[in-house]
Design a protein around this motif. Structure first.
Motif, short mmCIF file in Angstrom:
data_model
loop_
_atom_site.label_atom_id
_atom_site.label_comp_id
_atom_site.label_asym_id
_atom_site.label_seq_id
_atom_site.Cartn_x
_atom_site.Cartn_y
_atom_site.Cartn_z
N LEU A 133 0.83 -1.20 0.00
CA LEU A 133 0.00 0.00 0.00
C LEU A 133 0.87 1.25 0.00
O LEU A 133 0.58 2.22 -0.72
CB LEU A 133 -0.92 -0.01 1.22
N ARG A 134 1.93 1.23 0.78
CA ARG A 134 2.83 2.38 0.82
C ARG A 134 3.44 2.64 -0.55
O ARG A 134 3.61 3.79 -0.98
CB ARG A 134 3.93 2.15 1.85
N LYS A 135 3.76 1.55 -1.27
CA LYS A 135 4.36 1.71 -2.59
C LYS A 135 3.41 2.43 -3.54
O LYS A 135 3.85 3.24 -4.37
CB LYS A 135 4.73 0.34 -3.16
N VAL A 136 2.10 2.17 -3.42
CA VAL A 136 1.13 2.88 -4.26
C VAL A 136 1.21 4.38 -3.99
O VAL A 136 1.24 5.20 -4.93
CB VAL A 136 -0.29 2.36 -4.01
N TYR A 137 1.22 4.76 -2.74
CA TYR A 137 1.32 6.18 -2.39
C TYR A 137 2.61 6.78 -2.93
O TYR A 137 2.61 7.90 -3.47
CB TYR A 137 1.26 6.35 -0.87
N GLU A 138 3.70 6.06 -2.80
CA GLU A 138 4.98 6.60 -3.26
C GLU A 138 4.99 6.78 -4.78
O GLU A 138 5.52 7.77 -5.30
CB GLU A 138 6.11 5.68 -2.83
N VAL A 139 4.39 5.84 -5.49
CA VAL A 139 4.35 5.92 -6.95
C VAL A 139 3.47 7.07 -7.40
O VAL A 139 3.85 7.86 -8.27
CB VAL A 139 3.86 4.58 -7.54
N VAL A 140 2.26 7.17 -6.85
CA VAL A 140 1.32 8.20 -7.29
C VAL A 140 1.78 9.59 -6.86
O VAL A 140 1.69 10.55 -7.62
CB VAL A 140 -0.09 7.91 -6.77
#
Length: 240
Positions: A166-173
């Motif tokens: 989930l954190r990776k999604v935030y970092e990507v977006v």
């Protein structure tokens, strides 16, 4: 023509379709197969037909130009674009739609598109025909804001996921690194954001990680806010 005459215009729809692929935020673009802007990258879209609803036109254009089925997608109106010189064919006003979805398939070109493909946001910006750079910029900002105030990020994950996923999604977006401990604490302390499955992912290397599923909340209270710092920071706290 006097200043009091009504403008004669055509109505169009354009689509900003965003997804996460290969740990990067991508946008769906076409290569235009006819003038104007022959051979240029553009967002999918086209003119409204007589008797056609706006959303129906967006779904049709998506299917005709990319082969993707938008009937079950969450298409939300982003904004209306009506600058007088935005289209060399005449006065065209466009209603732009935004879709943010996971695991979208490879598109197939059709209609007036010579090709359709997923392109990283960083490579699409400043290269699009018409005023589609403006539409894409607004779409990305809308997506980033929605991650602050809603649980949308879980839609980019599979049925089960780790807090790290989930954190990776935030970092990507957001295009920003986040501090893992602060992020985990914020997410786990937000009621209804995610729910524990009681299972763990066992990697070949490293420690097992707890698996979660989407919770029943659609809004975040309090929100998870972006830092005012930049992506060059090594660790950004999500707490304010």
């Amino acid at each position: 023509m006097t200043a009091r005459d009504h403008a004669m215009l055509r109505l169009a729809v354009d689509l900003a379709i965003l997804t996460v692929r290969n740990n990067a935020l991508h946008v769906l673009v076409i290569t235009r197969g006819k003038e104007p802007f022959l051979g240029s990258l553009a967002l999918p879209g086209g003119f409204l037909r007589a008797g056609e609803d706006l959303r129906a036109a967006a779904v049709r254009e998506l299917r005709e130009e990319t082969g993707l089925d938008g009937r079950d997608m969450h298409l939300e109106q982003l904004a209306t674009y009506g600058r007088p010189d935005r289209d060399p064919r005449g006065r065209v006003v466009s209603v732009a739609y935004l879709t943010i979805a996971p695991d979208l398939p490879a598109p197939e070109a059709g209609s007036d598109a010579a090709s359709a493909l997923w392109v990283p946001i960083s490579k699409a910006q400043s290269r699009l025909a018409f005023d589609h750079d403006d539409i894409l910029r607004d779409a990305v900002e809308r997506a980033r804001t929605r991650l602050e105030f809603t649980t949308l990020a879980t839609a980019f994950c599979g049925p089960t996921f780790t807090v790290g996923d989930l954190r990776k999604v935030y970092e990507v977006v957001w295009d920003q690194p986040l501090d893992p401990r602060n992020f985990s604490r914020k997410v786990l302390n937000t009621a209804g954001f995610i729910e524990a499955t009681g299972q763990k992912r066992i990697p070949q290397l490293g420690r097992p990680a707890a698996l979660y599923r989407r919770g029943d909340q659609q809004t975040l209270n309090p929100p998870i806010l972006r830092s005012n710092g930049g992506p060059e920071l090594e660790a950004i706290s999500v707490d304010r």
